[in-house]
Write an enzyme that holds these catalytic residues in place. Structure first.
Site, short mmCIF file in Angstrom:
data_model
loop_
_atom_site.label_atom_id
_atom_site.label_comp_id
_atom_site.label_asym_id
_atom_site.label_seq_id
_atom_site.Cartn_x
_atom_site.Cartn_y
_atom_site.Cartn_z
N HIS A 243 7.44 4.86 10.23
CA HIS A 243 7.12 3.62 9.53
C HIS A 243 6.46 2.62 10.46
CE1 HIS A 243 6.76 1.35 5.94
NE2 HIS A 243 7.03 0.29 6.65
N TYR A 247 2.50 0.23 10.69
CA TYR A 247 2.18 -1.12 11.17
C TYR A 247 1.28 -1.06 12.40
CZ TYR A 247 5.44 -2.47 7.65
OH TYR A 247 6.06 -2.61 6.43
N HIS A 394 -0.10 4.95 -3.03
CA HIS A 394 0.29 3.78 -2.22
C HIS A 394 -0.41 3.78 -0.87
CE1 HIS A 394 2.76 1.04 0.15
NE2 HIS A 394 3.17 2.04 0.90
N PHE A 395 -0.38 4.94 -0.19
CA PHE A 395 -0.96 4.85 1.16
C PHE A 395 -2.49 4.93 1.15
CE2 PHE A 395 0.58 9.41 1.54
CZ PHE A 395 -0.65 10.02 1.74
N HIS A 396 -3.07 5.36 0.03
CA HIS A 396 -4.54 5.25 -0.01
C HIS A 396 -4.96 3.80 -0.24
CE1 HIS A 396 -4.69 9.63 0.11
NE2 HIS A 396 -5.93 9.44 0.54
N ARG A 459 3.56 15.09 -5.19
CA ARG A 459 2.55 15.00 -4.13
C ARG A 459 2.56 16.33 -3.38
NH1 ARG A 459 5.06 11.46 0.94
NH2 ARG A 459 3.08 12.06 1.86
N ARG A 460 1.55 16.52 -2.55
CA ARG A 460 1.48 17.68 -1.66
C ARG A 460 1.70 18.99 -2.42
NH1 ARG A 460 4.93 15.44 3.51
NH2 ARG A 460 3.11 14.66 4.57
FE1 HAS Z 1 4.30 2.03 2.83
C1 HAS Z 1 5.41 5.24 2.17
C2 HAS Z 1 7.32 0.77 1.89
C3 HAS Z 1 3.26 -1.15 3.71
C4 HAS Z 1 1.62 3.36 4.54
N1 HAS Z 1 3.64 3.92 3.26
C5 HAS Z 1 4.24 5.12 2.88
C6 HAS Z 1 3.46 6.21 3.37
C7 HAS Z 1 2.41 5.68 4.08
C8 HAS Z 1 2.53 4.24 3.98
C9 HAS Z 1 1.34 6.44 4.84
O1 HAS Z 1 10.15 1.83 1.31
C10 HAS Z 1 3.73 7.69 3.10
C11 HAS Z 1 4.47 8.35 4.20
C12 HAS Z 1 4.66 9.80 3.88
O2 HAS Z 1 3.71 10.57 4.12
O3 HAS Z 1 5.70 10.16 3.35
N2 HAS Z 1 5.12 0.15 2.75
C13 HAS Z 1 6.36 -0.14 2.31
C14 HAS Z 1 6.57 -1.58 2.39
C15 HAS Z 1 5.42 -2.12 2.89
C16 HAS Z 1 4.52 -1.02 3.13
C17 HAS Z 1 7.81 -2.32 2.00
N3 HAS Z 1 2.75 1.25 3.89
C18 HAS Z 1 2.51 -0.08 4.15
C19 HAS Z 1 1.32 -0.22 4.95
C20 HAS Z 1 0.86 1.06 5.18
C21 HAS Z 1 1.76 1.96 4.52
C22 HAS Z 1 0.76 -1.53 5.43
C23 HAS Z 1 -0.31 1.52 5.96
C24 HAS Z 1 -1.13 0.77 6.61
N4 HAS Z 1 6.01 2.84 2.13
C25 HAS Z 1 7.15 2.15 1.84
C26 HAS Z 1 8.21 3.10 1.46
C27 HAS Z 1 7.67 4.38 1.53
C28 HAS Z 1 6.29 4.18 1.96
C29 HAS Z 1 9.59 2.80 1.07
C30 HAS Z 1 8.39 5.71 1.28
C31 HAS Z 1 8.14 6.19 -0.11
C32 HAS Z 1 8.77 7.55 -0.29
O4 HAS Z 1 9.81 7.62 -0.93
O5 HAS Z 1 8.24 8.55 0.20
C33 HAS Z 1 5.19 -3.60 3.18
O6 HAS Z 1 4.79 -3.78 4.51
C34 HAS Z 1 4.19 -4.21 2.25
C35 HAS Z 1 4.14 -5.72 2.41
C36 HAS Z 1 2.82 -6.27 1.94
C37 HAS Z 1 2.65 -7.34 1.19
C38 HAS Z 1 1.26 -7.73 0.77
C39 HAS Z 1 0.78 -9.04 1.43
C40 HAS Z 1 -0.65 -9.28 1.07
C41 HAS Z 1 -1.62 -9.69 1.93
C42 HAS Z 1 -3.02 -9.83 1.43
C43 HAS Z 1 -3.33 -11.26 1.05
C44 HAS Z 1 -4.68 -11.32 0.42
C45 HAS Z 1 -5.56 -12.32 0.62
C46 HAS Z 1 -6.88 -12.20 -0.02
C47 HAS Z 1 -5.30 -13.48 1.48
C48 HAS Z 1 3.77 -8.17 0.72
C49 HAS Z 1 -1.33 -10.01 3.36
C50 HAS Z 1 -7.17 -13.34 -0.94
C51 HAS Z 1 -7.22 -12.80 -2.30
C52 HAS Z 1 -7.70 -13.46 -3.35
C53 HAS Z 1 -7.66 -12.77 -4.68
C54 HAS Z 1 -8.26 -14.82 -3.29
#
Ligand code: HAS
Length: 568
Positions: A243, A247, A394-396, A459-460
């Protein structure tokens, strides 16, 4: 200032008295640029090959295509995952970080650069070893290489070398920051370099888990020195790393968002202190949360899973801080440009500038991507999506859109900056077209993945594995949608590659490495934020709290494979 003048690295004293306008033109030292470019080029080759594997795979899943010459589905899935998630990302990140440290702290010393090169070559040897084994179908174990799937020992050794090489190269970057600190006692270090140090610290600590997994468990097992392997412990060690790995990908994108984008839009950074606190929070909370990938597994008790779910919700906070900080930056700049009313500022952002546009779309994608992550992390809800293709969706969105588009947007100015060339108007247009193609491709592909994931599509898994089932027929339209989306993404990779090659032949000149100034209204950054001694202790404590008991439990209750995951 002409390009040749800018190419000369001014002394620290000269820099201190230079107006920002001229300082902006400071060129990354040529020798450092060479090292950064070497890393970037390897990353781009991995992206191209990984893209080919991705295209083949999405077609196989759709049932429209059968792989020729005995090539296996898991073989190309492994190739795709490793090349994209581990190789493209790591090399790009190192190229960007080396350039970023050199740009903000000054030219690397011979030792620091030497470490960069040694690390690079060690990584290359490891990459070739792993790639050859994957191509020979001796390592079709996916990028997570879960036991009891077993690969050839050369594959594991190759991956171990990639990690060891990355430690050596990362050390060079950290040493440059330490040198700056010594030379500027009492001053806050340049923000971008501080961020690089945070990302390296996160990487050093999290890769210890996967290094132990590979060196202590997988290599002896694959060589036949031990007969059996403890599945639960190897998976736990993998996710201790896994995980934080996500990040490690995300933080360089945040580096671009915080330090580069405000400058590109002509504004200033909202707050230096807030950005540093967000990065420190990532260092603290990225690692003790790996068990949220194991919520559906036996061997770890409910209490410890719950604790890591709570910690996962803490690691969401720095992303909220980032969203807030970026919205503020955009709104302030838009209003300075004459945008009035509630949303008038939005129109005033530089939509024709790909350096802004590509990362911006990446940010927008992170809104649904982040919501998806929060759903995944929500314990019982994980039961709905775990091991379904929702996770792939999700990860795409996160790594393959938020991170990848930010990296593409950065590459468009970084390559000409490092090669001493200019970026042309045509490059901006091509880059914007590339971003749109990627966006549409990903909406279709990731959207379809999210939807059929909710229906339970695994998946997979190869289409042929459930090809006879009634459900597979129902899902076929989504599978075809994935193939269409995947094809668009492949076109996007080819276009990106074309732009990269074009940039290498652009007219000689100067392209800025933009670094924003902090807003004069921002509060002074407190010195304790940079105190890594405190953060090191808190990080160690959090890891011990989150992992000691679960690991003792696994060792006591599942001695070598008797957990229900028996090898035979
Ligand atoms: Fe995830 C599975 C939970 C973030 C990548 N994640 C994965 C896997 C990958 C991955 C590769 O809890 C699959 C792994 C595998 O092969 O089995 N993930 C989270 C959580 C977050 C999160 C809580 N993941 C990421 C990021 C990744 C990534 C970043 C890659 C870079 N993820 C999980 C969980 C799994 C998981 C479980 C396991 C699932 C399972 O059962 O297999 C958090 O960090 C997300 C927080 C993000 C936010 C969004 C904030 C938004 C922002 C943009 C602001 C936009 C602006 C633009 C300013 C709260 C900062 C302005 C827009 C206008 C419209 C004006």
């Amino acid at each position: 200032m002409s390009y040749s003048e800018a190419a000369k690295e001014p002394t620290q004293q000269e820099k201190a008295t230079m107006p920002q306008k001229i300082l902006d033109q400071v060129q990354v030292d040529k020798k450092d640029a060479k090292l950064a470019l070497a890393n970037l080029y390897v990353g781009f080759v991995a992206l191209l090959l990984g893209g080919v594997a991705g295209l083949l795979q999405v077609f196989v899943r759709s049932g429209l295509f059968t792989l020729p010459a005995n090539i296996g589905y898991y073989q190309i899935l492994t190739l795709h995952g490793v090349l994209m998630a581990l190789i493209f990302t790591t090399y790009f990140i190192y190229g960007f970080q080396i350039a970023g440290v050199s740009r903000t702290c000054g030219t690397l010393s011979a030792t620091q650069r030497g470490l960069g090169w040694i690390g690079f070559y060690v990584m290359i040897i490891g990459t070739i070893m792993a790639a050859v084994m994957m191509l020979l179908n001796e390592a079709s174990v996916l990028y997570t290489f879960y036991a009891p799937l077993q690969a050839h020992w050369i594959y594991y050794t190759g991956l171990a070398l990639v990690i060891i090489g990355s430690w050596i190269s990362g050390l060079g970057q950290v040493l440059r920051w330490i040198q700056w600190r010594k030379e500027h006692k009492g001053q806050t270090t340049p923000l971008l370099s501080f961020m690089v140090v945070c990302n390296n610290l996160l990487w050093f600590v999290c890769t210890l888990g996967v290094a132990i997994e590979v060196l202590v468990f997988l290599i002896p097992w694959s060589l036949g020195f031990v007969e059996r392997i403890d599945i639960a412990i190897t998976r736990t060690l993998f996710w201790y790393f896994g995980h934080a790995l996500v990040y490690f990908w995300l933080l360089p994108a945040y580096m671009v968002w915080y330090t580069v984008i405000p400058k590109v839009i002509g504004g200033r950074m909202f707050s230096d202190g807030l950005a540093r606190i967000a990065f420190v929070l990532f260092v603290l909370y990225s690692i003790p949360v790996g068990v949220h990938h194991q919520l559906m597994e036996p061997g770890i008790s409910g209490f410890w899973k719950f604790l890591q779910v709570v910690l996962t919700f803490f690691v969401i906070i720095p992303s909220f801080l980032t969203a807030f900080s970026l919205f503020a930056t955009f709104e302030i700049r838009g209003r300075e440009n004459g945008g009035a009313g509630l949303l008038g500022w939005f129109k005033k952002l530089p939509w024709g500038d790909v350096r802004f546009f590509a990362p911006f779309i990446g940010m927008v994608a992170f809104i649904p991507g982040g919501i998806g992550g929060i759903i995944n992390a929500s314990y019982q809800m994980n039961a709905v999506i775990h091991n379904t293709i929702w996770v792939t969706g999700h990860f795409h969105l996160t790594v393959a859109t938020t991170v990848a588009l930010t990296f593409f947007g950065a590459a468009y100015w970084l390559i000409p900056h490092l090669t001493g060339r200019e970026m042309t108007k045509e490059d901006h247009k091509l880059g914007i077209a590339q971003t749109w193609i990627w966006t549409f491709g990903m909406i279709i592909m990731s959207g379809a993945m999210h939807i059929i994931g909710l229906y339970g599509a695994p998946r997979r898994s190869n289409y042929s594995e459930y090809g006879g089932a009634e459900q597979a027929k129902e899902w076929i339209s989504y599978q075809i949608a994935q193939a269409i989306g995947g094809t668009l993404l492949f076109v996007g990779i080819i276009l990106f590659f074309y732009i990269v090659i074009k940039l290498l032949f652009n007219p000689k000149g100067f392209e800025e490495f933009p670094i924003a100034e902090v807003s004069p209204n921002a509060q002074h950054t407190p010195t304790w934020v940079e105190n890594f001694k405190i953060w090191g202790v808190v990080l160690a404590a959090l890891i011990l709290i989150a992992y000691t008991v679960p690991i003792i439990n696994i060792l006591q209750n599942s001695p070598m494979g008797s957990t229900g995951f028996r090898l035979w």
